[in-house]
Design a protein around this motif. Sequence first.
Motif, mmCIF file in Angstrom:
data_model
loop_
_atom_site.group_PDB
_atom_site.id
_atom_site.type_symbol
_atom_site.label_atom_id
_atom_site.label_comp_id
_atom_site.label_asym_id
_atom_site.label_seq_id
_atom_site.Cartn_x
_atom_site.Cartn_y
_atom_site.Cartn_z
ATOM 1 N N ASP A 177 -2.190 -32.685 -53.329
ATOM 2 C CA ASP A 177 -2.329 -33.051 -54.744
ATOM 3 C C ASP A 177 -1.406 -34.221 -55.097
ATOM 4 O OD1 ASP A 177 -4.304 -31.218 -55.348
ATOM 5 O OD2 ASP A 177 -2.923 -29.710 -56.150
ATOM 6 N N GLY A 178 -0.208 -34.248 -54.490
ATOM 7 C CA GLY A 178 0.710 -35.358 -54.732
ATOM 8 C C GLY A 178 0.159 -36.670 -54.234
ATOM 9 N N LEU A 179 -0.538 -36.622 -53.097
ATOM 10 C CA LEU A 179 -1.158 -37.831 -52.570
ATOM 11 C C LEU A 179 -2.229 -38.347 -53.528
ATOM 12 C CD1 LEU A 179 -1.446 -39.873 -50.274
ATOM 13 C CD2 LEU A 179 -2.917 -38.238 -49.078
ATOM 14 N N TYR A 180 -3.026 -37.438 -54.071
ATOM 15 C CA TYR A 180 -4.054 -37.837 -55.032
ATOM 16 C C TYR A 180 -3.419 -38.369 -56.318
ATOM 17 C CZ TYR A 180 -8.267 -36.387 -52.543
ATOM 18 O OH TYR A 180 -9.313 -36.312 -51.653
ATOM 19 N N LYS A 181 -2.308 -37.778 -56.750
ATOM 20 C CA LYS A 181 -1.623 -38.277 -57.944
ATOM 21 C C LYS A 181 -1.167 -39.724 -57.748
ATOM 22 C CE LYS A 181 0.065 -33.817 -59.640
ATOM 23 N NZ LYS A 181 1.259 -32.941 -59.803
ATOM 24 N N ALA A 182 -0.708 -40.049 -56.546
ATOM 25 C CA ALA A 182 -0.269 -41.410 -56.254
ATOM 26 C C ALA A 182 -1.410 -42.406 -56.362
ATOM 27 C CB ALA A 182 0.355 -41.475 -54.862
ATOM 28 N N LEU A 183 -2.644 -41.912 -56.230
ATOM 29 C CA LEU A 183 -3.833 -42.756 -56.355
ATOM 30 C C LEU A 183 -4.448 -42.672 -57.749
ATOM 31 C CD1 LEU A 183 -5.248 -42.051 -52.833
ATOM 32 C CD2 LEU A 183 -5.075 -44.340 -53.808
ATOM 33 N N GLY A 184 -3.737 -42.051 -58.671
ATOM 34 C CA GLY A 184 -4.197 -42.012 -60.053
ATOM 35 C C GLY A 184 -5.058 -40.823 -60.411
ATOM 36 N N GLU A 185 -5.179 -39.857 -59.509
ATOM 37 C CA GLU A 185 -5.952 -38.654 -59.790
ATOM 38 C C GLU A 185 -5.004 -37.536 -60.223
ATOM 39 O OE1 GLU A 185 -9.475 -38.566 -59.391
ATOM 40 O OE2 GLU A 185 -9.126 -40.713 -59.187
ATOM 41 N N ALA A 186 -5.474 -36.643 -61.080
ATOM 42 C CA ALA A 186 -4.636 -35.535 -61.527
ATOM 43 C C ALA A 186 -4.316 -34.599 -60.361
ATOM 44 C CB ALA A 186 -5.329 -34.764 -62.650
ATOM 45 N N GLN A 187 -5.312 -34.372 -59.515
ATOM 46 C CA GLN A 187 -5.156 -33.523 -58.334
ATOM 47 C C GLN A 187 -6.401 -33.667 -57.471
ATOM 48 O OE1 GLN A 187 -4.785 -29.622 -60.114
ATOM 49 N NE2 GLN A 187 -6.982 -29.295 -60.109
ATOM 50 N N ARG A 188 -6.385 -33.058 -56.322
ATOM 51 C CA ARG A 188 -7.568 -33.073 -55.460
ATOM 52 C C ARG A 188 -8.615 -32.136 -56.035
ATOM 53 N NH1 ARG A 188 -10.171 -30.411 -51.141
ATOM 54 N NH2 ARG A 188 -10.923 -31.841 -49.531
ATOM 55 N N ALA A 189 -9.792 -32.667 -56.283
ATOM 56 C CA ALA A 189 -10.881 -31.846 -56.827
ATOM 57 C C ALA A 189 -11.451 -30.962 -55.724
ATOM 58 C CB ALA A 189 -11.977 -32.739 -57.410
ATOM 59 N N GLU A 190 -11.512 -29.684 -55.957
ATOM 60 C CA GLU A 190 -12.081 -28.766 -54.971
ATOM 61 C C GLU A 190 -13.594 -28.941 -54.922
ATOM 62 O OE1 GLU A 190 -10.545 -26.953 -52.796
ATOM 63 O OE2 GLU A 190 -8.610 -27.605 -53.558
ATOM 64 N N GLY A 191 -14.127 -28.974 -53.718
ATOM 65 C CA GLY A 191 -15.578 -29.073 -53.558
ATOM 66 C C GLY A 191 -16.084 -30.496 -53.500
ATOM 67 N N ARG A 192 -15.559 -31.387 -54.353
ATOM 68 C CA ARG A 192 -16.017 -32.774 -54.383
ATOM 69 C C ARG A 192 -14.828 -33.722 -54.518
ATOM 70 N NH1 ARG A 192 -20.994 -33.999 -58.224
ATOM 71 N NH2 ARG A 192 -20.851 -35.906 -56.981
#
Length: 485
Positions: free
Chosen positions: A434-449
């Motif tokens: 989730d931290g990696l996704y936050k660094a890319l501007g996402e709130a968290q990794r979306a489950e499923g997609r």
Amino acid sequence: MLTTHPFDDDHLHEECGIFGASGSEGAAALVALGLHALQHRGQEAAGITSFDGRDFHTHRAMGHVAGNFDRDDVIRALAGDIACGHVRYSTTGETALRNVQPLYAELQSGGFAIAHNGNISNAMRLRRELVRRGSIFQSTSDTETIIHLVATSQYRTLLDKFIDALKQVEGAYALIVMTPDGMIACRDPLGIRPLVMGKLGDTYIFASETVALDVVGATFERSVEPGELVIVQNGELRSIRPFDQVAARPCIFEWVYFSRPDSIVDDHSIYSVRKNIGAQLAIEAPVEADLVIPVPDSGVPAAIGYAQESGIPFELGIIRSHYVGRTFIQPGDKVRHLGVKLKHNANRALIQGKKIVLIDDSIVRGTTSLKIVQMMREAGAAEVHMRIASPPTRHSCFYGVDTPERAKLLAAKLDLGGMTDFIHADSLAFVSIDGLYKALGEAQRAEGRPKYCDACFTGDYPTTLTDHDESSAIDQLAMLDERVN
């Protein structure tokens, strides 16, 4: 003989880099410059193919772009105003000249040259069927499968044959294709591998990264979209989208390691994202220490981010010599250990008596991290804490990245405590998914997609893996047969 790349031999190696130019007098010289900028994506071999309106010309060689394509006689022999090139790090096929790209073939419609970044994950099954039908392969590269699919397609036009071929392959690809009619650039429907488009005057340019556009003075236009074919003919550009639209899943490791820090991928600055990852890592895994030290060179941006977020000073505690290439040494622990110091050496005066945080981009087998920690201990570090700017790599990649089999991945064999003991660190931590996704501007990794392909961390592969699944099934049958007998 051994090659001492002490901090490079245990990374996930770059897949390949491609560059194409259409509409420029002496296009091959432009391609050679572009390949220089993409050299980090593959150091094993390089090749360029050009077309002068009548004939195709190709020069392929083992080794770097420099030394092979900085000679006037080589570039003059690659005549024409359209050319494409490739730098290679092999992920499929042996290390041999016959596998160096661009691959070229004479089809019924004329010459056909192709440069490929990625990996076809059903290439072996397709190859077996093509050989059964009479195809004769000249290489062991998965890319050649595409050529044979085009050659045997029952469609009438070359473009339709090419589309028919792509609809039969699975996996990841960014392609530049040259024919007598022009150039085609395309990405797989998931956009796993990157490809961008630029312009230099009236010349259209395609490249794996924006940094290659910068080097040749071209203006970045846009990314080639997932599932898009961009066709350049007679100076005119058109775009078609022959595949069913699906949600894109670009490779997340482009931001972690593969791309150069001065590139921009899908509107994200690689350098800024890596700093963000480091800052997120400092939030998730703080430690009391005196210094933040990057593992050169890939760990530098994340280390800057970690230092800024934590308030711990950033220092260059490992000095890398940029004047040492491949160093060939005879086996032997003592000589090998000395060879390591030719390329990287601890800044002893800085490190002695200090509690340090080492920042690296990833841990694969763990052997490199062990060397680094040992180097810091020998330089007198009081404590050595390792922080990794990616989640644990627990799964192999089948999309064009050279990854060890899963049994050799440290994070697939050991838990966090076991990995910490293995590398002899005082502590070890990875940024969360989730931290990696936050660094890319996402709130968290979306489950499923999820927005990115992160299969090397999660095991969530976005495509079927025909060859791997069939190979695994055969291995399981063989093991069962051994037990029975």
